[in-house]
Design a protein around this motif. Sequence first.
Motif, PDB file in Angstrom:
ATOM      1  N   ARG A 142       0.866  -1.181   0.000  1.00  0.00           N
ATOM      2  CA  ARG A 142       0.000   0.000   0.000  1.00  0.00           C
ATOM      3  C   ARG A 142       0.901   1.228   0.000  1.00  0.00           C
ATOM      4  NH1 ARG A 142      -4.443  -0.382   4.217  1.00  0.00           N
ATOM      5  NH2 ARG A 142      -4.957  -2.064   2.798  1.00  0.00           N
ATOM      6  N   VAL A 143       0.723   2.090  -0.988  1.00  0.00           N
ATOM      7  CA  VAL A 143       1.530   3.297  -1.137  1.00  0.00           C
ATOM      8  C   VAL A 143       0.630   4.510  -0.969  1.00  0.00           C
ATOM      9  CG1 VAL A 143       3.026   4.635  -2.672  1.00  0.00           C
ATOM     10  CG2 VAL A 143       3.079   2.138  -2.761  1.00  0.00           C
ATOM     11  N   SER A 144       1.057   5.435  -0.125  1.00  0.00           N
ATOM     12  CA  SER A 144       0.340   6.695   0.027  1.00  0.00           C
ATOM     13  C   SER A 144       1.385   7.776   0.270  1.00  0.00           C
ATOM     14  CB  SER A 144      -0.659   6.610   1.179  1.00  0.00           C
ATOM     15  OG  SER A 144      -0.005   6.287   2.377  1.00  0.00           O
ATOM     16  N   GLU A 145       0.923   9.003   0.395  1.00  0.00           N
ATOM     17  CA  GLU A 145       1.845  10.101   0.654  1.00  0.00           C
ATOM     18  C   GLU A 145       1.239  11.053   1.667  1.00  0.00           C
ATOM     19  OE1 GLU A 145       2.437  13.098  -2.439  1.00  0.00           O
ATOM     20  OE2 GLU A 145       0.779  12.205  -3.531  1.00  0.00           O
ATOM     21  N   ASP A 146       2.092  11.744   2.401  1.00  0.00           N
ATOM     22  CA  ASP A 146       1.621  12.730   3.362  1.00  0.00           C
ATOM     23  C   ASP A 146       1.530  14.099   2.699  1.00  0.00           C
ATOM     24  OD1 ASP A 146       4.248  13.733   3.258  1.00  0.00           O
ATOM     25  OD2 ASP A 146       4.831  12.796   5.146  1.00  0.00           O
ATOM     26  N   GLU A 147       1.171  15.096   3.476  1.00  0.00           N
ATOM     27  CA  GLU A 147       0.991  16.442   2.934  1.00  0.00           C
ATOM     28  C   GLU A 147       2.288  17.002   2.353  1.00  0.00           C
ATOM     29  OE1 GLU A 147       0.064  15.651   6.213  1.00  0.00           O
ATOM     30  OE2 GLU A 147      -1.985  15.227   5.579  1.00  0.00           O
ATOM     31  N   GLY A 148       3.416  16.549   2.854  1.00  0.00           N
ATOM     32  CA  GLY A 148       4.713  17.009   2.357  1.00  0.00           C
ATOM     33  C   GLY A 148       5.185  16.279   1.112  1.00  0.00           C
ATOM     34  N   GLY A 149       4.398  15.310   0.645  1.00  0.00           N
ATOM     35  CA  GLY A 149       4.756  14.570  -0.554  1.00  0.00           C
ATOM     36  C   GLY A 149       5.670  13.384  -0.292  1.00  0.00           C
ATOM     37  N   ASN A 150       5.864  13.011   0.974  1.00  0.00           N
ATOM     38  CA  ASN A 150       6.703  11.867   1.317  1.00  0.00           C
ATOM     39  C   ASN A 150       5.891  10.577   1.240  1.00  0.00           C
ATOM     40  OD1 ASN A 150       8.942  13.576   2.075  1.00  0.00           O
ATOM     41  ND2 ASN A 150       7.772  14.046   3.916  1.00  0.00           N
ATOM     42  N   TYR A 151       6.520   9.526   0.747  1.00  0.00           N
ATOM     43  CA  TYR A 151       5.856   8.234   0.646  1.00  0.00           C
ATOM     44  C   TYR A 151       5.712   7.577   2.012  1.00  0.00           C
ATOM     45  CZ  TYR A 151       6.712   8.115  -4.419  1.00  0.00           C
ATOM     46  OH  TYR A 151       6.727   8.370  -5.763  1.00  0.00           O
ATOM     47  N   HIS A 152       4.587   6.909   2.190  1.00  0.00           N
ATOM     48  CA  HIS A 152       4.358   6.004   3.311  1.00  0.00           C
ATOM     49  C   HIS A 152       4.002   4.673   2.680  1.00  0.00           C
ATOM     50  CE1 HIS A 152       4.292   8.836   6.748  1.00  0.00           C
ATOM     51  NE2 HIS A 152       4.117   9.693   5.757  1.00  0.00           N
ATOM     52  N   ILE A 153       4.748   3.644   3.034  1.00  0.00           N
ATOM     53  CA  ILE A 153       4.580   2.334   2.404  1.00  0.00           C
ATOM     54  C   ILE A 153       4.240   1.311   3.475  1.00  0.00           C
ATOM     55  CG2 ILE A 153       5.770   0.505   1.130  1.00  0.00           C
ATOM     56  CD1 ILE A 153       7.558   2.836  -0.023  1.00  0.00           C
ATOM     57  N   GLY A 182      13.228   9.769  -6.675  1.00  0.00           N
ATOM     58  CA  GLY A 182      13.704  11.065  -6.202  1.00  0.00           C
ATOM     59  C   GLY A 182      12.889  11.617  -5.048  1.00  0.00           C
ATOM     60  N   LYS A 183      11.927  10.843  -4.556  1.00  0.00           N
ATOM     61  CA  LYS A 183      11.063  11.289  -3.456  1.00  0.00           C
ATOM     62  C   LYS A 183      11.479  10.610  -2.159  1.00  0.00           C
ATOM     63  CE  LYS A 183       7.149  12.689  -4.017  1.00  0.00           C
ATOM     64  NZ  LYS A 183       6.449  13.930  -3.855  1.00  0.00           N
ATOM     65  N   THR A 184      11.261  11.291  -1.050  1.00  0.00           N
ATOM     66  CA  THR A 184      11.598  10.779   0.268  1.00  0.00           C
ATOM     67  C   THR A 184      10.580   9.735   0.724  1.00  0.00           C
ATOM     68  OG1 THR A 184      12.563  12.904   0.849  1.00  0.00           O
ATOM     69  CG2 THR A 184      12.002  11.442   2.672  1.00  0.00           C
ATOM     70  N   VAL A 185      11.081   8.678   1.352  1.00  0.00           N
ATOM     71  CA  VAL A 185      10.225   7.669   1.963  1.00  0.00           C
ATOM     72  C   VAL A 185      10.224   7.941   3.459  1.00  0.00           C
ATOM     73  CG1 VAL A 185       9.872   5.212   2.390  1.00  0.00           C
ATOM     74  CG2 VAL A 185      10.718   5.975   0.164  1.00  0.00           C
ATOM     75  N   ALA A 186       9.077   8.359   3.976  1.00  0.00           N
ATOM     76  CA  ALA A 186       8.965   8.699   5.398  1.00  0.00           C
ATOM     77  C   ALA A 186       8.876   7.451   6.272  1.00  0.00           C
ATOM     78  CB  ALA A 186       7.750   9.586   5.635  1.00  0.00           C
ATOM     79  N   ALA A 187       8.221   6.400   5.759  1.00  0.00           N
ATOM     80  CA  ALA A 187       8.050   5.194   6.563  1.00  0.00           C
ATOM     81  C   ALA A 187       7.816   3.985   5.676  1.00  0.00           C
ATOM     82  CB  ALA A 187       6.870   5.348   7.518  1.00  0.00           C
ATOM     83  N   VAL A 188       8.382   2.857   6.096  1.00  0.00           N
ATOM     84  CA  VAL A 188       8.094   1.563   5.480  1.00  0.00           C
ATOM     85  C   VAL A 188       7.658   0.654   6.623  1.00  0.00           C
ATOM     86  CG1 VAL A 188       8.978  -0.413   4.188  1.00  0.00           C
ATOM     87  CG2 VAL A 188       9.835   1.884   3.683  1.00  0.00           C
ATOM     88  N   ASP A 189       6.367   0.428   6.713  1.00  0.00           N
ATOM     89  CA  ASP A 189       5.822  -0.451   7.742  1.00  0.00           C
ATOM     90  C   ASP A 189       5.800  -1.868   7.201  1.00  0.00           C
ATOM     91  OD1 ASP A 189       5.334   1.714   9.460  1.00  0.00           O
ATOM     92  OD2 ASP A 189       3.389   2.085   8.533  1.00  0.00           O
ATOM     93  N   VAL A 190       6.465  -2.781   7.910  1.00  0.00           N
ATOM     94  CA  VAL A 190       6.550  -4.175   7.491  1.00  0.00           C
ATOM     95  C   VAL A 190       5.643  -5.017   8.374  1.00  0.00           C
ATOM     96  CG1 VAL A 190       8.068  -6.181   7.267  1.00  0.00           C
ATOM     97  CG2 VAL A 190       8.907  -3.910   6.653  1.00  0.00           C
ATOM     98  N   ILE A 191       4.766  -5.761   7.743  1.00  0.00           N
ATOM     99  CA  ILE A 191       3.883  -6.683   8.447  1.00  0.00           C
ATOM    100  C   ILE A 191       4.253  -8.080   7.977  1.00  0.00           C
ATOM    101  CG2 ILE A 191       1.493  -7.406   8.803  1.00  0.00           C
ATOM    102  CD1 ILE A 191       0.999  -4.282   7.900  1.00  0.00           C
ATOM    103  N   ILE A 192       4.712  -8.904   8.897  1.00  0.00           N
ATOM    104  CA  ILE A 192       5.112 -10.267   8.564  1.00  0.00           C
ATOM    105  C   ILE A 192       3.862 -11.135   8.623  1.00  0.00           C
ATOM    106  CG2 ILE A 192       6.587 -12.215   9.163  1.00  0.00           C
ATOM    107  CD1 ILE A 192       8.469 -10.058  10.492  1.00  0.00           C
ATOM    108  N   GLU A 193       3.424 -11.578   7.444  1.00  0.00           N
ATOM    109  CA  GLU A 193       2.192 -12.366   7.313  1.00  0.00           C
ATOM    110  C   GLU A 193       2.423 -13.838   7.641  1.00  0.00           C
ATOM    111  OE1 GLU A 193      -1.135 -11.551   5.901  1.00  0.00           O
ATOM    112  OE2 GLU A 193      -0.506  -9.583   6.591  1.00  0.00           O
ATOM    113  N   GLY A 194       3.658 -14.302   7.482  1.00  0.00           N
ATOM    114  CA  GLY A 194       3.922 -15.704   7.761  1.00  0.00           C
ATOM    115  C   GLY A 194       5.358 -16.067   7.490  1.00  0.00           C
ATOM    116  N   VAL A 195       5.711 -17.267   7.900  1.00  0.00           N
ATOM    117  CA  VAL A 195       7.028 -17.833   7.613  1.00  0.00           C
ATOM    118  C   VAL A 195       6.820 -19.137   6.863  1.00  0.00           C
ATOM    119  CG1 VAL A 195       8.386 -16.785   9.468  1.00  0.00           C
ATOM    120  CG2 VAL A 195       7.087 -18.827   9.939  1.00  0.00           C
ATOM    121  N   LYS A 196       7.740 -19.446   5.993  1.00  0.00           N
ATOM    122  CA  LYS A 196       7.620 -20.645   5.171  1.00  0.00           C
ATOM    123  C   LYS A 196       8.901 -21.465   5.247  1.00  0.00           C
ATOM    124  CE  LYS A 196       4.277 -18.683   2.069  1.00  0.00           C
ATOM    125  NZ  LYS A 196       3.725 -18.706   0.751  1.00  0.00           N
TER     126      LYS A 196
END
Length: 141
Positions: free
Chosen positions: A67-78, A110-124
């Motif tokens: 899921r990719v979105s951006e904040d008011e400053g144009g930074n990516y939140h993933i 060329g855009k800043t990534v403010a956050a990358v939230d990782v959710i571990i769905e499983g292990v294999k």
Amino acid sequence: MDQQEPTIEIGEDQDGSLGQIKVNHTVVATIVKMAATSVAGVVGVGGSFIENVSALFSSKDYDKGVRVSEDEGGNYHIELRVHMQYGVELAKTAENLQLTVGKQVTNMTGKTVAAVDVIIEGVKMEEEIRRERAKEAESED
């Protein structure tokens, strides 16, 4: 975070004569998936290995697990949902994943990534990963 705007403006030339450059969220999601699967210990983004491979080639499934979105400053939140290989150090692998994804997205857009939230769905287990890859190879034939 604005989910309604599917493209993110990258920049505009100084005098405005060339116009704007925008990157669609589907492109960013594809960059995220490719960067994520390059990290040792990450075996898939979102669904199974087969779903992940097919999603790379199908634009309608681009957001499966990303899921990719951006904040008011144009930074990516993933937000990134992954499956990891059994036996890896989950926290260390997730941190490496955050760094790799953030760096690759920034380098390519060329855009800043403010956050990358990782959710571990499983292990294999390794054997499960091999079976999924074998099924994928069979379906390609």
